[in-house]
Design a protein around this motif. Structure first.
Motif, PDB file in Angstrom:
ATOM      1  N   GLY A   1       0.819  -1.220   0.000  1.00 42.58           N
ATOM      2  CA  GLY A   1       0.000   0.000   0.000  1.00 42.58           C
ATOM      3  C   GLY A   1       0.847   1.262   0.000  1.00 42.58           C
ATOM      4  N   VAL A   2       1.826   1.313   0.901  1.00 42.69           N
ATOM      5  CA  VAL A   2       2.605   2.553   1.001  1.00 42.69           C
ATOM      6  C   VAL A   2       3.460   2.749  -0.249  1.00 42.69           C
ATOM      7  CG1 VAL A   2       4.591   1.593   2.284  1.00 42.69           C
ATOM      8  CG2 VAL A   2       3.989   3.980   2.576  1.00 42.69           C
ATOM      9  N   LEU A   3       3.952   1.647  -0.846  1.00 44.28           N
ATOM     10  CA  LEU A   3       4.748   1.774  -2.064  1.00 44.28           C
ATOM     11  C   LEU A   3       3.860   2.187  -3.243  1.00 44.28           C
ATOM     12  CD1 LEU A   3       7.154  -1.308  -1.752  1.00 44.28           C
ATOM     13  CD2 LEU A   3       7.665   1.107  -1.316  1.00 44.28           C
ATOM     14  N   THR A   4       2.679   1.560  -3.364  1.00 48.41           N
ATOM     15  CA  THR A   4       1.772   1.870  -4.469  1.00 48.41           C
ATOM     16  C   THR A   4       1.271   3.311  -4.382  1.00 48.41           C
ATOM     17  OG1 THR A   4       1.062  -0.426  -4.359  1.00 48.41           O
ATOM     18  CG2 THR A   4      -0.259   1.054  -5.721  1.00 48.41           C
ATOM     19  N   VAL A   5       0.751   3.674  -3.210  1.00 47.06           N
ATOM     20  CA  VAL A   5       0.214   5.027  -3.048  1.00 47.06           C
ATOM     21  C   VAL A   5       1.340   6.059  -3.169  1.00 47.06           C
ATOM     22  CG1 VAL A   5      -0.986   6.598  -1.455  1.00 47.06           C
ATOM     23  CG2 VAL A   5      -1.736   4.230  -1.670  1.00 47.06           C
ATOM     24  N   GLY A   6       2.522   5.710  -2.645  1.00 45.41           N
ATOM     25  CA  GLY A   6       3.659   6.609  -2.772  1.00 45.41           C
ATOM     26  C   GLY A   6       4.010   6.868  -4.231  1.00 45.41           C
ATOM     27  N   LEU A   7       4.032   5.782  -5.039  1.00 47.98           N
ATOM     28  CA  LEU A   7       4.334   5.934  -6.465  1.00 47.98           C
ATOM     29  C   LEU A   7       3.221   6.695  -7.181  1.00 47.98           C
ATOM     30  CD1 LEU A   7       5.795   2.417  -7.352  1.00 47.98           C
ATOM     31  CD2 LEU A   7       7.004   4.614  -7.438  1.00 47.98           C
ATOM     32  N   LEU A   8       1.960   6.354  -6.856  1.00 48.52           N
ATOM     33  CA  LEU A   8       0.824   7.029  -7.483  1.00 48.52           C
ATOM     34  C   LEU A   8       0.870   8.530  -7.237  1.00 48.52           C
ATOM     35  CD1 LEU A   8      -2.359   4.838  -6.819  1.00 48.52           C
ATOM     36  CD2 LEU A   8      -1.472   5.582  -9.025  1.00 48.52           C
ATOM     37  N   THR A   9       1.111   8.910  -5.964  1.00 45.73           N
ATOM     38  CA  THR A   9       1.063  10.330  -5.624  1.00 45.73           C
ATOM     39  C   THR A   9       2.229  11.096  -6.221  1.00 45.73           C
ATOM     40  OG1 THR A   9       2.023   9.674  -3.507  1.00 45.73           O
ATOM     41  CG2 THR A   9      -0.308  10.233  -3.509  1.00 45.73           C
ATOM     42  N   SER A  10       3.363  10.391  -6.470  1.00 45.32           N
ATOM     43  CA  SER A  10       4.458  11.133  -7.092  1.00 45.32           C
ATOM     44  C   SER A  10       4.329  11.139  -8.612  1.00 45.32           C
ATOM     45  CB  SER A  10       5.815  10.559  -6.656  1.00 45.32           C
ATOM     46  OG  SER A  10       5.799   9.160  -6.741  1.00 45.32           O
ATOM     47  N   ALA A  11       3.577  10.171  -9.171  1.00 45.55           N
ATOM     48  CA  ALA A  11       3.433  10.102 -10.630  1.00 45.55           C
ATOM     49  C   ALA A  11       2.246  10.928 -11.134  1.00 45.55           C
ATOM     50  CB  ALA A  11       3.284   8.655 -11.084  1.00 45.55           C
ATOM     51  N   LEU A  12       1.163  10.924 -10.361  1.00 42.74           N
ATOM     52  CA  LEU A  12      -0.046  11.607 -10.817  1.00 42.74           C
ATOM     53  C   LEU A  12       0.027  13.107 -10.559  1.00 42.74           C
ATOM     54  CD1 LEU A  12      -2.902   9.229  -9.584  1.00 42.74           C
ATOM     55  CD2 LEU A  12      -2.127   9.565 -11.924  1.00 42.74           C
ATOM     56  N   GLU A  13      -0.780  13.858 -11.324  1.00 46.97           N
ATOM     57  CA  GLU A  13      -0.905  15.284 -11.071  1.00 46.97           C
ATOM     58  C   GLU A  13      -1.766  15.481  -9.827  1.00 46.97           C
ATOM     59  OE1 GLU A  13       0.594  17.647 -12.911  1.00 46.97           O
ATOM     60  OE2 GLU A  13       1.557  15.989 -13.955  1.00 46.97           O
ATOM     61  N   PRO A  14      -1.535  16.583  -9.102  1.00 44.68           N
ATOM     62  CA  PRO A  14      -2.314  16.806  -7.872  1.00 44.68           C
ATOM     63  C   PRO A  14      -3.823  16.772  -8.095  1.00 44.68           C
ATOM     64  CG  PRO A  14      -0.516  18.374  -8.012  1.00 44.68           C
ATOM     65  CD  PRO A  14      -0.531  17.616  -9.315  1.00 44.68           C
ATOM     66  N   GLN A  15      -4.299  17.206  -9.279  1.00 42.23           N
ATOM     67  CA  GLN A  15      -5.748  17.249  -9.483  1.00 42.23           C
ATOM     68  C   GLN A  15      -6.360  15.851  -9.634  1.00 42.23           C
ATOM     69  OE1 GLN A  15      -3.532  18.788 -11.466  1.00 42.23           O
ATOM     70  NE2 GLN A  15      -3.978  18.506 -13.635  1.00 42.23           N
ATOM     71  N   ASP A  16      -5.508  14.842  -9.922  1.00 44.40           N
ATOM     72  CA  ASP A  16      -6.024  13.479 -10.014  1.00 44.40           C
ATOM     73  C   ASP A  16      -5.994  12.765  -8.664  1.00 44.40           C
ATOM     74  OD1 ASP A  16      -6.443  13.669 -12.769  1.00 44.40           O
ATOM     75  OD2 ASP A  16      -4.329  13.255 -13.161  1.00 44.40           O
ATOM     76  N   PHE A  17      -5.310  13.348  -7.710  1.00 46.62           N
ATOM     77  CA  PHE A  17      -5.235  12.733  -6.385  1.00 46.62           C
ATOM     78  C   PHE A  17      -5.408  13.869  -5.381  1.00 46.62           C
ATOM     79  CE2 PHE A  17      -3.782   9.973  -3.031  1.00 46.62           C
ATOM     80  CZ  PHE A  17      -4.060   8.705  -3.507  1.00 46.62           C
ATOM     81  N   GLN A  18      -6.682  14.231  -5.161  1.00 48.83           N
ATOM     82  CA  GLN A  18      -7.004  15.548  -4.620  1.00 48.83           C
ATOM     83  C   GLN A  18      -6.698  15.754  -3.148  1.00 48.83           C
ATOM     84  OE1 GLN A  18      -8.985  13.360  -6.075  1.00 48.83           O
ATOM     85  NE2 GLN A  18     -10.328  14.260  -7.583  1.00 48.83           N
ATOM     86  N   ASP A  19      -6.580  14.682  -2.393  1.00 51.83           N
ATOM     87  CA  ASP A  19      -6.323  14.898  -0.975  1.00 51.83           C
ATOM     88  C   ASP A  19      -5.356  13.840  -0.471  1.00 51.83           C
ATOM     89  OD1 ASP A  19      -6.395  15.975   1.532  1.00 51.83           O
ATOM     90  OD2 ASP A  19      -8.578  16.084   1.638  1.00 51.83           O
ATOM     91  N   THR A  20      -4.840  14.056   0.724  1.00 53.29           N
ATOM     92  CA  THR A  20      -3.765  13.195   1.202  1.00 53.29           C
ATOM     93  C   THR A  20      -4.273  11.978   1.971  1.00 53.29           C
ATOM     94  OG1 THR A  20      -3.640  14.662   3.091  1.00 53.29           O
ATOM     95  CG2 THR A  20      -2.012  14.968   1.353  1.00 53.29           C
ATOM     96  N   THR A  21      -3.494  10.921   1.970  1.00 49.57           N
ATOM     97  CA  THR A  21      -3.711   9.768   2.829  1.00 49.57           C
ATOM     98  C   THR A  21      -2.443   9.621   3.672  1.00 49.57           C
ATOM     99  OG1 THR A  21      -2.657   8.016   1.555  1.00 49.57           O
ATOM    100  CG2 THR A  21      -4.847   8.688   0.839  1.00 49.57           C
ATOM    101  N   VAL A  22      -2.487   8.683   4.630  1.00 49.37           N
ATOM    102  CA  VAL A  22      -1.299   8.436   5.454  1.00 49.37           C
ATOM    103  C   VAL A  22      -0.127   8.013   4.561  1.00 49.37           C
ATOM    104  CG1 VAL A  22      -0.394   7.010   7.342  1.00 49.37           C
ATOM    105  CG2 VAL A  22      -2.748   7.782   7.402  1.00 49.37           C
ATOM    106  N   TRP A  23      -0.465   7.334   3.442  1.00 52.97           N
ATOM    107  CA  TRP A  23       0.567   6.750   2.586  1.00 52.97           C
ATOM    108  C   TRP A  23       1.017   7.675   1.448  1.00 52.97           C
ATOM    109  CZ3 TRP A  23      -2.446   1.481   2.290  1.00 52.97           C
ATOM    110  CH2 TRP A  23      -2.223   0.763   3.478  1.00 52.97           C
ATOM    111  N   SER A  24       0.425   8.854   1.321  1.00 56.65           N
ATOM    112  CA  SER A  24       0.796   9.754   0.231  1.00 56.65           C
ATOM    113  C   SER A  24       2.274  10.126   0.308  1.00 56.65           C
ATOM    114  CB  SER A  24      -0.044  11.032   0.297  1.00 56.65           C
ATOM    115  OG  SER A  24      -1.389  10.744   0.004  1.00 56.65           O
TER     116      SER A  24
END
Lengths: 120, 141
Positions: free
Chosen positions: B82-105
């Motif tokens: 989870g932390v690796l996937t969400v970490g990669l997603l949040t660094s790869a995606l634009e902020p508007q596609d991942f609008q708010d933070t999670t513990v794993w962001s």
């Protein structure tokens, strides 16, 4: 940071150093340290009450009130829960739990300041 | 039957580990509850992931505290993915596609990267406890 937070942060760092010494020497916490942590906890309860009053009277519109209150409650909860949890373990592990609790408190103050600034 | 003796995953250093997991269970549950009750429709994906993280931390805390090793291994494993996937997603995606933070962001950057380190420590601890138990069993046999 408000003066109460500065004072509590100082007391937490003193406790943290003391706990590190205890862990290195493999001793269990003495009464003086537990009394110091009790003083910190009293301060955190006062901090919780003051914080709730502050968030409803002085906060700007964009401050996330409930998140702020959540962090206030969290800051006051860690030490009592940690003391209870560590009491079942009279080893370095139990002392380590106390070390985590006093290090969490200043971290919570930083987060509270971030939320207060509206940019959490 | 889980063993609650001195070699359990909640003893010694395990006390500290369980406490830290408990703190994250509390933090993730608080964050998730707040997000879902106040603004659920704003950012469905991050908020769902926040809720998943909360459940994982709660179950992992419980499993480590009560020496349920298989359950601990599964939940800590999911946490790592989870932390690796969400970490990669949040660094790869634009902020508007991942609008708010999670513990794993951003690999848990908002929490001093502890969420990234924690599953590795958890797996190391489970591996170490497993070995210790194997030695104890061998000696008593």
């Amino acid at each position: 940071m408000i003066p109460l937070q500065i004072a509590l942060t100082a007391l937490c760092l003193i406790s943290a150093l003391w706990l590190v010494v205890l862990i290195v020497r493999d001793r269990t916490p003495d009464h003086l340290l537990l009394n110091l942590m009790a003083v910190i906890e009293v301060g955190l309860v006062v901090h919780l009450v003051l914080g709730i009053v502050r968030v409803f009277t002085e906060a700007k519109v964009d401050v996330a009130e409930w998140e702020y209150i959540g962090y206030l409650i969290g800051a006051a909860l860690f030490i009592p829960v940690g003391v209870v949890w560590s009491s079942g373990e009279k080893t370095r592990g139990g002392t380590g739990v106390l070390l985590v609790t006093v290090l969490l408190v200043p971290f919570m103050f930083v987060r509270l300041a971030d939320i207060w600034a509206g940019g959490a | 039957m889980p063993d609650r003796g001195s070699a359990g995953t909640g003893r010694g250093f395990g006390r500290v580990l369980v406490f830290v997991y408990g703190v994250f269970a509390f933090a993730a549950t608080g964050r998730s509850t707040l997000q879902l009750t106040t603004k659920a429709s704003d950012a469905p994906l991050p908020y769902t992931l926040s809720a998943v993280a909360a459940v994982i931390y709660i179950v992992a805390t419980f499993a480590l505290a009560t020496n349920r090793r298989r359950l601990a291994l599964v939940t800590v494993g999911i946490e790592l993915v989870g932390v690796l996937t969400v970490g990669l997603l949040t660094s790869a995606l634009e902020p508007q596609d991942f609008q708010d933070t999670t513990v794993w962001s951003d690999f848990g950057a908002g929490y001093g990267f502890v969420p990234l380190v924690l599953p590795f420590v958890g797996l190391w601890w489970l591996w170490r406890q497993g070995r210790r138990e194997a030695i104890v069993t061998e000696e008593s046999a």
